[in-house]
Design a protein around this motif. Structure first.
Motif, PDB file in Angstrom:
ATOM      1  N   TYR A 124       0.931  -1.269   0.007  1.00  0.00           N
ATOM      2  CA  TYR A 124       0.005   0.228   0.182  1.00  0.00           C
ATOM      3  C   TYR A 124       1.036   1.353  -0.049  1.00  0.00           C
ATOM      4  O   TYR A 124       0.440   2.390  -0.623  1.00  0.00           O
ATOM      5  N   TRP A 128       0.756   4.102  -2.710  1.00  0.00           N
ATOM      6  CA  TRP A 128       0.550   5.581  -2.370  1.00  0.00           C
ATOM      7  C   TRP A 128       1.573   6.397  -3.054  1.00  0.00           C
ATOM      8  O   TRP A 128       1.274   7.407  -3.325  1.00  0.00           O
ATOM      9  N   ARG A 133      -4.307   6.165  -4.633  1.00  0.00           N
ATOM     10  CA  ARG A 133      -5.003   6.136  -3.532  1.00  0.00           C
ATOM     11  C   ARG A 133      -5.876   5.037  -3.380  1.00  0.00           C
ATOM     12  O   ARG A 133      -7.097   4.774  -3.670  1.00  0.00           O
TER      13      ARG A 133
END
Length: 199
Positions: A124, A128, A133
């Motif tokens: 993640y 990012w 997102r």
């Protein structure tokens, strides 16, 4: 000189101020649970698994209490939302690694548990940084995995700490945790990939 707080202010306004505070009661309980991590690790390394079991169970009870307090006192905060899962995961991972270090749990299982968390958080973070997102949502398989991990840790500490024996049950829980850990890790990877490719 800042103005003194209005004691006659509406309860809603006071509650709003509490929500932004750092030293709310739920946050203090969560911080105490985080501070219990080195204690649990030291106790396991000293082979005091009976006391470590009590610390682990106490941490679980405190988790339920701070969540309940945050709801009934409307004391939710951004810090609490971040700190609570960090405290839970830090305790759980630390217990698994330490139990593996003393031979109470298979070392490959501890590696699998740690790798799953590193994979999810690292994945993640990479998405990012790439400008994607991705929203992390708790999955059912992840909740099942967390429940099985907690059960196995408590079972291992309780059985070994109090001189009890249930090898068949312990072995079954080891494989159940391994299966749910692999399943939840794969589920998060698939969910992140879908969000990352979504238009």
């Amino acid at each position: 000189m800042p103005a003194a707080p209005d004691r006659d202010a509406a309860p809603e306004a006071q509650q709003g101020a509490l929500q932004g505070g750092v030293f709310t009661l739920p946050n203090i309980i969560t911080l105490a649970r985080l501070c219990a991590v080195p204690t649990a690790v030291w106790l396991i390394l000293q082979h005091r698994l009976d006391i470590a079991f009590l610390v682990f169970v106490g941490a679980g009870i405190s988790d339920a209490i701070d969540g309940w307090l945050a709801r009934v006192r409307n004391a939710r905060s951004v810090l609490g939302a971040i700190l609570d899962p960090v405290a839970d995961k830090t305790l759980l991972v630390s217990v698994y690694v330490t139990l593996a270090a003393i031979g109470a749990l298979p070392d490959w299982l501890a590696i699998l548990v740690v790798f799953r968390d590193v994979l999810i958080v690292g994945g993640y973070l990479v998405l990012w940084l790439a400008g994607l997102r991705v929203h992390i949502r708790p999955l059912l398989v992840s909740k099942i995995n967390t429940a099985t991990q907690i059960t196995l840790a408590a079972l291992a500490l309780g059985l070994l700490g109090f001189g009890l024996s249930a090898p068949g049950l312990l072995d079954a829980m080891v494989w159940l945790v391994a299966t749910t850990t692999l399943g939840s890790g794969a589920a998060y990877v698939v969910a992140a990939a879908r969000q990352g490719t979504a238009p």
